[in-house]
Design a protein around this motif. Structure first.
Motif, PDB file in Angstrom:
ATOM      1  N   TRP A  61     -27.168 -29.320 -32.967  1.00 15.60           N
ATOM      2  CA  TRP A  61     -26.047 -28.622 -32.321  1.00 15.60           C
ATOM      3  C   TRP A  61     -25.071 -28.081 -33.362  1.00 15.60           C
ATOM      4  CZ3 TRP A  61     -26.337 -26.631 -27.860  1.00 15.60           C
ATOM      5  CH2 TRP A  61     -27.057 -27.244 -26.829  1.00 15.60           C
ATOM      6  N   ILE A  62     -24.831 -28.867 -34.426  1.00 12.43           N
ATOM      7  CA  ILE A  62     -23.933 -28.400 -35.488  1.00 12.43           C
ATOM      8  C   ILE A  62     -24.500 -27.153 -36.145  1.00 12.43           C
ATOM      9  CG2 ILE A  62     -23.002 -28.991 -37.769  1.00 12.43           C
ATOM     10  CD1 ILE A  62     -22.685 -31.859 -36.724  1.00 12.43           C
ATOM     11  N   PHE A  63     -25.812 -27.135 -36.408  1.00 11.04           N
ATOM     12  CA  PHE A  63     -26.439 -25.947 -36.996  1.00 11.04           C
ATOM     13  C   PHE A  63     -26.294 -24.725 -36.090  1.00 11.04           C
ATOM     14  CE2 PHE A  63     -29.491 -28.748 -39.574  1.00 11.04           C
ATOM     15  CZ  PHE A  63     -28.654 -28.706 -40.668  1.00 11.04           C
ATOM     16  N   LEU A  68     -23.627 -19.608 -35.003  1.00 13.41           N
ATOM     17  CA  LEU A  68     -22.914 -18.714 -34.092  1.00 13.41           C
ATOM     18  C   LEU A  68     -21.549 -18.325 -34.648  1.00 13.41           C
ATOM     19  CD1 LEU A  68     -23.767 -20.219 -30.599  1.00 13.41           C
ATOM     20  CD2 LEU A  68     -24.544 -18.054 -31.563  1.00 13.41           C
ATOM     21  N   VAL A  69     -20.871 -19.261 -35.330  1.00 13.55           N
ATOM     22  CA  VAL A  69     -19.578 -18.944 -35.952  1.00 13.55           C
ATOM     23  C   VAL A  69     -19.760 -17.872 -37.017  1.00 13.55           C
ATOM     24  CG1 VAL A  69     -17.781 -19.870 -37.480  1.00 13.55           C
ATOM     25  CG2 VAL A  69     -18.443 -21.113 -35.431  1.00 13.55           C
ATOM     26  N   TRP A  94     -20.206 -11.945 -26.098  1.00 10.83           N
ATOM     27  CA  TRP A  94     -20.646 -12.942 -25.134  1.00 10.83           C
ATOM     28  C   TRP A  94     -22.082 -12.766 -24.680  1.00 10.83           C
ATOM     29  CZ3 TRP A  94     -18.429 -17.267 -25.200  1.00 10.83           C
ATOM     30  CH2 TRP A  94     -17.069 -17.363 -25.502  1.00 10.83           C
ATOM     31  N   THR A  95     -22.598 -11.556 -24.724  1.00 11.02           N
ATOM     32  CA  THR A  95     -23.998 -11.356 -24.348  1.00 11.02           C
ATOM     33  C   THR A  95     -24.943 -12.102 -25.276  1.00 11.02           C
ATOM     34  OG1 THR A  95     -23.442  -9.222 -23.371  1.00 11.02           O
ATOM     35  CG2 THR A  95     -25.766  -9.627 -23.879  1.00 11.02           C
ATOM     36  N   PRO A  96     -24.834 -11.938 -26.609  1.00 10.60           N
ATOM     37  CA  PRO A  96     -25.725 -12.727 -27.477  1.00 10.60           C
ATOM     38  C   PRO A  96     -25.462 -14.229 -27.402  1.00 10.60           C
ATOM     39  CG  PRO A  96     -24.800 -10.892 -28.709  1.00 10.60           C
ATOM     40  CD  PRO A  96     -24.104 -10.943 -27.398  1.00 10.60           C
ATOM     41  N   VAL A  97     -24.209 -14.634 -27.221  1.00 11.91           N
ATOM     42  CA  VAL A  97     -23.918 -16.070 -27.108  1.00 11.91           C
ATOM     43  C   VAL A  97     -24.634 -16.634 -25.880  1.00 11.91           C
ATOM     44  CG1 VAL A  97     -22.096 -17.741 -26.603  1.00 11.91           C
ATOM     45  CG2 VAL A  97     -21.754 -16.021 -28.373  1.00 11.91           C
ATOM     46  N   PHE A  98     -24.544 -15.928 -24.763  1.00 11.07           N
ATOM     47  CA  PHE A  98     -25.245 -16.364 -23.565  1.00 11.07           C
ATOM     48  C   PHE A  98     -26.751 -16.410 -23.799  1.00 11.07           C
ATOM     49  CE2 PHE A  98     -27.665 -14.965 -19.829  1.00 11.07           C
ATOM     50  CZ  PHE A  98     -27.471 -16.069 -19.017  1.00 11.07           C
ATOM     51  N   LEU A  99     -27.301 -15.387 -24.452  1.00  8.14           N
ATOM     52  CA  LEU A  99     -28.743 -15.353 -24.678  1.00  8.14           C
ATOM     53  C   LEU A  99     -29.194 -16.467 -25.628  1.00  8.14           C
ATOM     54  CD1 LEU A  99     -29.354 -11.506 -24.861  1.00  8.14           C
ATOM     55  CD2 LEU A  99     -29.929 -13.080 -23.003  1.00  8.14           C
ATOM     56  N   VAL A 100     -28.395 -16.792 -26.635  1.00  8.52           N
ATOM     57  CA  VAL A 100     -28.744 -17.883 -27.550  1.00  8.52           C
ATOM     58  C   VAL A 100     -28.712 -19.212 -26.803  1.00  8.52           C
ATOM     59  CG1 VAL A 100     -27.908 -19.191 -29.540  1.00  8.52           C
ATOM     60  CG2 VAL A 100     -28.092 -16.716 -29.680  1.00  8.52           C
ATOM     61  N   LEU A 101     -27.699 -19.431 -25.984  1.00  6.74           N
ATOM     62  CA  LEU A 101     -27.636 -20.662 -25.204  1.00  6.74           C
ATOM     63  C   LEU A 101     -28.798 -20.746 -24.213  1.00  6.74           C
ATOM     64  CD1 LEU A 101     -23.809 -20.932 -24.550  1.00  6.74           C
ATOM     65  CD2 LEU A 101     -25.201 -22.243 -26.166  1.00  6.74           C
ATOM     66  N   TYR A 102     -29.150 -19.632 -23.607  1.00 13.66           N
ATOM     67  CA  TYR A 102     -30.290 -19.599 -22.688  1.00 13.66           C
ATOM     68  C   TYR A 102     -31.582 -19.911 -23.432  1.00 13.66           C
ATOM     69  CZ  TYR A 102     -33.596 -17.858 -19.223  1.00 13.66           C
ATOM     70  OH  TYR A 102     -34.632 -17.753 -18.327  1.00 13.66           O
ATOM     71  N   ILE A 106     -34.145 -23.018 -22.753  1.00 15.88           N
ATOM     72  CA  ILE A 106     -35.572 -22.833 -22.489  1.00 15.88           C
ATOM     73  C   ILE A 106     -36.405 -23.606 -23.510  1.00 15.88           C
ATOM     74  CG2 ILE A 106     -37.440 -21.110 -22.491  1.00 15.88           C
ATOM     75  CD1 ILE A 106     -35.722 -21.079 -19.976  1.00 15.88           C
ATOM     76  N   LEU A 107     -36.024 -23.533 -24.786  1.00 14.89           N
ATOM     77  CA  LEU A 107     -36.769 -24.257 -25.822  1.00 14.89           C
ATOM     78  C   LEU A 107     -36.693 -25.767 -25.613  1.00 14.89           C
ATOM     79  CD1 LEU A 107     -35.903 -22.187 -28.998  1.00 14.89           C
ATOM     80  CD2 LEU A 107     -38.081 -22.280 -27.799  1.00 14.89           C
ATOM     81  N   LEU A 108     -35.536 -26.266 -25.197  1.00 19.48           N
ATOM     82  CA  LEU A 108     -35.414 -27.695 -24.942  1.00 19.48           C
ATOM     83  C   LEU A 108     -36.280 -28.133 -23.763  1.00 19.48           C
ATOM     84  CD1 LEU A 108     -31.603 -28.240 -25.453  1.00 19.48           C
ATOM     85  CD2 LEU A 108     -33.449 -29.141 -26.845  1.00 19.48           C
ATOM     86  N   VAL A 109     -36.274 -27.374 -22.692  1.00 17.98           N
ATOM     87  CA  VAL A 109     -37.052 -27.740 -21.507  1.00 17.98           C
ATOM     88  C   VAL A 109     -38.545 -27.671 -21.818  1.00 17.98           C
ATOM     89  CG1 VAL A 109     -37.657 -27.010 -19.168  1.00 17.98           C
ATOM     90  CG2 VAL A 109     -35.267 -27.107 -19.868  1.00 17.98           C
TER      91      VAL A 109
END
Length: 127
Positions: A61-63, A68-69, A94-102, A106-109
């Motif tokens: 999460w830190i990475f 993102l920062v 916010w679009t790329p931030v949302f896509l990175v979180l998405y 997906i990768l975690l699931v």
């Protein structure tokens, strides 16, 4: 119409006298964040690799957050988003931030599913 570039970073906390000084300041900031990432990647502190947050190690999460920062700051300063209207800034950031979180979700699931399949044994299909 000529437009003067702002010679400050971090919302005016650091002010520079010339573009050259600003470039060196930005380089120092990005180098510091990258150095933190590299040191954490080399040493991998046990407290960060042993604890989990939302299904992923805290170090990961830190990475993600530091990356993102850096991406946000690069787009803010080098793409001159600080001079744009707030709606455009939000759309670009916010679009790329949302896509990175998405993507992380997906990768975690999917990664958890693959881990479970390898842990519990392979699934056989009867056709």
């Amino acid at each position: 119409m000529a437009h003067e570039h702002k010679l400050e970073i971090f919302r005016g906390l650091w002010k520079f006298k010339s573009n050259t000084q600003k470039i060196w300041g930005v380089l120092a900031f990005l180098t510091l964040i990258t150095a933190i990432e590299v040191v954490l990647g080399i040493y991998k502190p046990a407290i960060l690799t042993g604890s989990h947050l939302l299904g992923m190690k805290v170090l990961n999460w830190i990475f993600i957050i530091l990356t993102l920062v850096k991406a946000y700051y690069i787009s803010w300063d080098f793409m001159h988003l600080r001079d744009e209207k707030s709606a455009l800034r939000r759309a670009v950031v916010w679009t790329p931030v949302f896509l990175v979180l998405y993507l992380a979700f997906i990768l975690l699931v999917e990664g958890n599913y693959i881990f479970d399949v390898y842990r519990d044994g392979f699934v056989k299909w009867n056709f």
